[in-house]
Write an enzyme that holds these catalytic residues in place. Structure first.
Site, PDB file in Angstrom:
ATOM      1  N   ASP A  10       0.821  -1.208   0.000  1.00 21.50           N
ATOM      2  CA  ASP A  10       0.000   0.000   0.000  1.00 21.50           C
ATOM      3  C   ASP A  10       0.858   1.264   0.000  1.00 21.50           C
ATOM      4  O   ASP A  10       0.611   2.194  -0.778  1.00 21.50           O
ATOM      5  CB  ASP A  10      -0.927  -0.012   1.215  1.00 21.50           C
ATOM      6  N   ALA A  41      -4.799   2.444  -0.928  1.00 23.17           N
ATOM      7  CA  ALA A  41      -4.490   1.706  -2.152  1.00 23.17           C
ATOM      8  C   ALA A  41      -5.041   0.288  -2.076  1.00 23.17           C
ATOM      9  O   ALA A  41      -5.714  -0.190  -2.993  1.00 23.17           O
ATOM     10  CB  ALA A  41      -2.982   1.691  -2.404  1.00 23.17           C
ATOM     11  N   ASP A  42      -4.773  -0.395  -0.976  1.00 22.74           N
ATOM     12  CA  ASP A  42      -5.285  -1.753  -0.793  1.00 22.74           C
ATOM     13  C   ASP A  42      -6.811  -1.774  -0.776  1.00 22.74           C
ATOM     14  O   ASP A  42      -7.441  -2.590  -1.445  1.00 22.74           O
ATOM     15  CB  ASP A  42      -4.765  -2.337   0.522  1.00 22.74           C
ATOM     16  N   LEU A  43      -7.405  -0.904   0.026  1.00 23.59           N
ATOM     17  CA  LEU A  43      -8.851  -0.944   0.198  1.00 23.59           C
ATOM     18  C   LEU A  43      -9.591  -0.559  -1.075  1.00 23.59           C
ATOM     19  O   LEU A  43     -10.609  -1.165  -1.417  1.00 23.59           O
ATOM     20  CB  LEU A  43      -9.257  -0.036   1.358  1.00 23.59           C
TER      21      LEU A  43
END
Length: 397
Positions: A142, A170-172
């Site tokens: 992320d 970024a991940d979510l």
């Protein structure tokens, strides 16, 4: 009881850590039957590698992003493990994986292989940089994605060091976009009868959120810079200091600007040539902040929020998470849920932010214990107790 939107949609979740598990949890919250496939013995690395634990061995982070799923341990490096996975895929609608490009193919669970087993299968991949391009095989995180997609260049205070967004955006967002892609593919399958491959990444997801920043670059030829809490398109639209702390005020058009000046008792600012238009207020933002904070210093933030809202201008307090989850509106919108976990006891978690009137989602079960449902799922495929015991002895499950 109302039937959830994704009832009877069967998902195989072969993901770890954050982006992929979050995607699977979003689908589970809306009623999908999500089976989490984990390596025997260790499971999803986030069970032990993401922060703190409480009563049990699983981290709080794992518990927060894997609710609603069943857990099956399966060694996909063994032929017998792949055979079981293919049997599950024959009756599945969706497979989600977040391996590096090429790994799913080596394991025999890629779209081409599974499509031959089940032509209706939808295979979704969340990788670091996507399946193509010069960075496809790089490891990702992320933080790295936030740096490489411009987010850290526009976050923080002007002149300050690079700063990341406080949440793992970024991940979510990659998990959100993947869920969106899966649902698009599912709707298309209802029309065509065929599944397809969904490819997204933690590089593309936050980049796709940069709608204002890309517009500034391409429209004005100007590289966006960090603005603190201020806004790229309007002023005043930021956090301001009051007597005892900060509040947010958004007076993003002329009507709201006039109302704000009136409630502050600063009608002189309406006719001030420095602030006559939004463009001028943005150009003279530092002077505008000085003028407004000189008046805001007369009262506490909560009192100003009440007065400004009464005038019809958007305003709000700046809360920490302790305050957010004590807020009555948070509870009125069911954004805190409680569920019983066999080890942890009663757990609180985030509610479902999308409310469907006829087919609502619900939190049906806590995050699973490692391999909690292995025997149940294998029996459903026709394996006997003796078969399961032999598979376990051989390290397949």
């Amino acid at each position: 009881m109302r039937v959830p939107a994704l009832d009877r949609v069967k998902v195989l979740d072969v993901t770890q850590v954050l982006a992929g598990p979050f995607c699977g949890q979003l689908l589970a919250d809306m009623g999908a039957d999500v089976t989490k496939i984990e390596p025997p013995g260790t499971g999803d690395q986030s069970r032990t590698a993401l922060g703190f634990t409480m009563k049990g061995d699983d981290t709080a982070a794992f518990l927060a992003i894997n609710r609603g799923k069943r857990s099956v341990t399966l060694n996909l490096k063994e032929d017998a493990g792949r055979e079981i996975f293919h049997a599950l895929a024959r009756d599945a609608d969706v497979v989600i994986e977040n391996f590096r490009p090429g790994v799913a193919r080596r394991l025999g669970i890629d779209y081409e292989t599974l499509g031959a087993v089940n032509p209706r299968i939808i295979c979704a991949s969340i990788s670091g940089y996507g399946q193509t391009g010069p960075y496809a095989n790089r490891p990702a995180h992320d933080l790295i994605a936030q740096g490489m997609t411009g987010l850290m260049s526009v976050t923080g205070e002007p002149g300050g060091p690079p700063a990341k967004v406080g949440i793992s955006i970024a991940d979510l967002s990659a998990g959100l976009f993947c869920a969106f892609g899966i649902l698009c593919a599912y709707v298309a399958r209802e029309r065509t009868g065929r599944g397809q491959y969904v490819d997204t990444s933690i590089f593309e997801a936050p980049l796709a959120l940069s709608v204002f920043e890309s517009s500034e670059l391409w429209g004005l030829g100007r590289v966006p810079r960090p603005l603190g809490s201020t806004n790229r398109t309007a002023a005043p639209n930021q956090a301001f200091r009051a007597r005892d702390g900060y509040l947010n005020i958004c007076a993003a058009n002329q009507r709201l600007w006039a109302r704000l000046c009136a409630v502050l008792g600063r009608d002189d600012l309406v006719g001030d040539p420095r602030f006559a238009t939004n463009d001028l207020r943005m150009t003279n933002r530092a002077e505008l902040e000085t003028e407004l904070e000189a008046t805001l210093a007369d009262r506490d933030a909560d009192e100003w929020v009440r007065l400004i809202l009464d005038a019809g201008v958007p305003a709000g307090p700046i809360l920490d998470y302790g305050q957010v989850f004590d807020d009555p509106h948070t509870h009125a919108r069911d954004m805190v849920v409680e569920i019983e976990h066999p080890v942890e006891g009663l757990l609180r978690g985030l509610g479902i932010p999308v409310k469907l009137s006829d087919t609502p989602g619900a939190v049906q079960r806590p995050a699973p214990l490692l391999g909690e449902h292995t025997d149940e799922v294998l029996r459903g495929l026709g394996y006997s107790d003796a078969d399961v015991a032999r598979l376990r002895e051989n390290g397949v499950v």
